[in-house]
Motif scaffolding. Structure first.
Motif, short mmCIF file in Angstrom:
data_model
loop_
_atom_site.label_atom_id
_atom_site.label_comp_id
_atom_site.label_asym_id
_atom_site.label_seq_id
_atom_site.Cartn_x
_atom_site.Cartn_y
_atom_site.Cartn_z
N TYR A 117 -110.02 8.81 -65.04
CA TYR A 117 -110.33 9.97 -64.25
C TYR A 117 -109.53 9.46 -62.80
CZ TYR A 117 -112.76 12.75 -60.50
OH TYR A 117 -112.89 13.31 -59.09
N THR A 118 -108.98 10.47 -62.38
CA THR A 118 -107.85 10.24 -61.25
C THR A 118 -107.98 11.39 -60.11
OG1 THR A 118 -105.98 11.16 -62.30
CG2 THR A 118 -106.22 8.61 -62.24
N GLY A 119 -108.84 12.33 -60.32
CA GLY A 119 -109.03 13.68 -59.72
C GLY A 119 -109.31 13.63 -58.16
N SER A 155 -111.66 7.94 -56.49
CA SER A 155 -111.73 8.35 -58.00
C SER A 155 -112.66 7.30 -58.70
CB SER A 155 -110.42 8.66 -58.81
OG SER A 155 -109.89 9.61 -58.27
N ILE A 207 -116.99 7.93 -60.40
CA ILE A 207 -117.25 7.87 -61.70
C ILE A 207 -118.96 7.22 -61.76
CG2 ILE A 207 -117.22 6.53 -63.70
CD1 ILE A 207 -114.08 6.11 -63.12
N VAL A 234 -118.94 12.16 -65.33
CA VAL A 234 -117.39 12.62 -65.05
C VAL A 234 -116.64 12.62 -66.48
CG1 VAL A 234 -115.03 11.94 -63.97
CG2 VAL A 234 -117.31 11.58 -62.76
N ASP A 247 -113.96 13.38 -67.95
CA ASP A 247 -112.53 12.96 -68.30
C ASP A 247 -112.62 11.53 -68.70
OD1 ASP A 247 -111.37 14.95 -67.39
OD2 ASP A 247 -110.40 14.19 -65.82
N GLU A 248 -113.57 10.65 -68.18
CA GLU A 248 -113.67 8.94 -68.70
C GLU A 248 -115.03 8.82 -68.93
OE1 GLU A 248 -112.97 4.88 -66.53
OE2 GLU A 248 -112.00 6.76 -65.68
N ARG A 262 -117.44 3.96 -71.42
CA ARG A 262 -116.57 4.65 -70.50
C ARG A 262 -114.94 4.31 -71.01
NH1 ARG A 262 -114.17 2.40 -65.58
NH2 ARG A 262 -115.20 0.80 -64.94
N ARG A 301 -104.58 3.46 -60.55
CA ARG A 301 -105.65 4.42 -60.06
C ARG A 301 -106.13 3.70 -58.89
NH1 ARG A 301 -110.88 6.02 -63.48
NH2 ARG A 301 -111.32 3.68 -63.52
#
Length: 605
Positions: free
Chosen positions: A260-262, A268, A272, A279, A281-282, A409, A442
């Protein structure tokens, strides 16, 4: 989504209220469960009761080399822990991750898994459906046994639901090789037969969670066999490491999960751990918390209160391992040893500012942000954690945290892949870039992202891993410690690397330039703490901490390394001792008395 959680809670309560050794065996009751997919699904919800709770997870690094705390764990104090005290998890100083009702040597959950596997045979349910749910049961049986082997080493392998007169109730311990081969067989079955590939709630076991867990287990076993040469199992270590790498790569190539880098490099990583909903994505699987359902945990209370919990703080030795933002070791900086807090924490790997309170850290009071330094009434070392906490001060007072807590994760999968490949001597520059390089990117690090390191960091080697000469393995271990800090991996990482001695490390804190000189830790113009030998004439409006040899007529647990300046040394008067016997916990004495076929772990007799 909320309806699903209500169903889960109700089914878990119903199953937990039944003694499965007394479960009626008549055909009608079995058909009600095993005769339909719905019955299998509802039964399978009971498996999740075995998993650790949110509070178990976020406190699971209470006993680690980087953990400075109120009082040393009994487990690593001489003559303070025994086969008698291990019957009670509270006696170990808060180091135990309780899994459902099966604390330590408990075996109740195993019968639940075995009973399901043994009875899921109704041919009215399609084979693929039955195998999916058997795969779930075998996943949880593997989870159960992995925890047992980590803690005790050799344990009895029981692959059936025992009745009260079954002679296997008094079975001796089986060899580690038999048990772990059985665990791997369970995980292979789970990976091949669990059909769910996506769970929007992130609360259920999917095929990808099974592969991620297989990677975790196989990395553990492969490195344990490699470094614990006294077992004589080094010859099989690479087989397990290959299994770990292949399982992790399966997740990387096919699962769709990603880092996750949003929220950018500044936020970011922390998002998490502070997000209410996982989250997506991850996070592959989490313990879900929900304020509306009253499903909460106590991270804020735990990491801000001076009276609740152990007052977890990081040591300076560990904080020194965070790289500078350009990707070079902080400890290569001339004079790093005498840098005050606000200088040493500047321009570092941005996971640092998302793990502990630094100068720009803000909290919310009535939705109004304000800057806040480390609270030195709470913090022994100056490195106060924020990773699992929320910023609203209203949540500090009791168990009010609604942020979900991850069990699996994608970041861990990348670390497992990188380490397994490095231990095999097969990690490429491309592997480095997609794993450690991606995690560092990240975190805002700008250098060393695409090629493997070629030079050993002497601080990391000398302080933590003197027997490791491979710079790649050293750097992967650096990132594993940083990326997974406070997620419950560190103690057993030290166990598999055979570095238990690190639990004797000095609990050092930030550098104090001089006594009687107030320190402004976050540089906001307001002093945050003063250390003194002679008490101040008037009480300051900020913490004043004595560092004299005695305080109140007793030895003072605080001191500065050079007397009137230097690193804080906390609990310098409490000796911790590591012995080889500590690589396993003792089997509780009551169980050896009940089952004389059990033998005690060496050194605990």
């Amino acid at each position: 989504m909320k309806i699903k959680y209500f169903i889960l809670i109700i089914i878990t309560a119903l199953v937990a209220s039944c003694d499965l050794e007394q479960l009626p065996q008549d055909t009608a009751s079995k058909n009600a469960v095993f005769g339909s997919e719905n019955g299998l699904r509802l039964y399978s919800y009971s498996f999740y009761d075995f998993l650790p709770s949110a509070n178990n997870i976020h406190t699971a690094d209470n006993m680690a080399d980087y953990t400075a705390r109120r009082g040393a764990p009994a487990f690593i104090m001489e003559n303070a822990f025994s086969p008698t005290s291990s019957d009670d998890s509270s006696a170990s100083g808060g180091d135990v991750v309780a899994l459902g009702s099966d604390r330590n040597w408990g075996w109740g959950s195993l019968r639940n898994f075995n009973f399901f596997i043994q009875n899921c045979t109704d041919e009215n349910v399609p084979l693929s459906v039955r195998n999916h749910y058997i795969g779930l049961a075998r996943f949880f049986r593997a989870y159960f046994y992995f925890e047992k082997v980590k803690r005790y080493g050799d344990v009895p392998w029981i692959g059936k639901a025992l009745d009260v007169e079954d002679p296997d109730l008094y079975k001796p311990r089986d060899p580690r090789t038999l048990v772990m081969d059985s665990v791997l067989a369970d995980l292979n079955f789970a990976c091949e037969n669990i059909t769910m590939t996506n769970d929007g709630t992130r609360s259920l076991v999917t095929k990808w969670v099974a592969y991620a867990f297989k990677a975790r287990v196989c990395l553990y076993e492969g490195t344990y066999r490699k470094y614990h040469t006294e077992l004589g199992l080094q010859g099989s270590a690479n087989e397990w490491l290959n299994e770990a790498a292949n399982a992790a790569k399966k997740v990387m190539d096919e699962s769709g999960f990603k880092l996750y880098t949003g929220a950018g490099t500044d936020r970011s990583y922390r998002n998490i751990f502070s997000s209410g909903a996982p989250v997506a994505d991850e996070i592959m699987m989490a313990v879900i918390r929900d304020a509306d359902l009253g499903l909460l945990h106590a991270a804020n209370w735990y990491y801000t209160s001076t009276t609740t919990g152990i007052r977890f703080n990081f040591t300076r030795s560990f904080i020194n391992t965070y790289l500078k933002i350009d990707g070079t070791p902080f400890t290569d900086t001339p004079g790093y040893e005498t840098m005050p807090f606000w200088e040493e924490t500047a321009d570092r790997d941005k996971r640092l500012k998302q793990t502990i309170r630094l100068g720009d850290f803000e909290r919310l009071r009535n939705n109004v942000p304000f800057k806040v330094a480390p609270d030195m009434l709470y913090s022994y070392t100056g490195y106060q954690p924020i990773k699992w906490t929320l910023d609203d001060t209203n949540i500090d007072t009791r168990d009010l945290n609604y942020n979900s807590v991850s069990l699996f994760r994608y970041g861990e999968v990348l670390l497992n892949y990188a380490e397994a490949k490095a231990e095999l001597g097969m990690l490429t520059d491309a592997d480095w870039a997609m794993t450690i390089g991606a995690l560092r990117e990240r975190a805002g690090i700008t250098g060393g992202l695409t090629t493997k390191p070629t030079v050993v960091d002497p601080y990391l080697q000398e302080t933590y891993f003197p027997d490791i000469t491979d710079p790649v393995i050293l750097e992967i271990r650096r990132d594993r410690g940083i990326e997974l800090a406070m997620e419950g991996f560190r103690f057993y990482d030290l166990m598999r690397w055979k570095r238990g001695e690190l639990l004797e490390m000095e609990w050092n804190g930030m550098y104090v330039p001089a006594i009687d000189t107030p320190l402004d830790l976050n540089q906001d113009g307001t002093p945050d703490v003063v250390y003194y030998i002679t008490p101040p004439a008037t009480t300051p409006p900020y913490p004043a901490i004595p560092v004299s040899e005695t305080y109140g007529g007793q030895p003072n647990p605080y001191k500065l390394r050079e007397g009137d300046h230097g690193e804080i040394i906390w609990l310098h008067n409490i000796k911790r001792k590591w012995e080889d016997k500590n690589y396993y916990y003792p089997i509780p004495e009551t169980h050896i008395l009940t089952n004389p076929n059990l033998t005690q772990n060496p050194g605990w007799e």
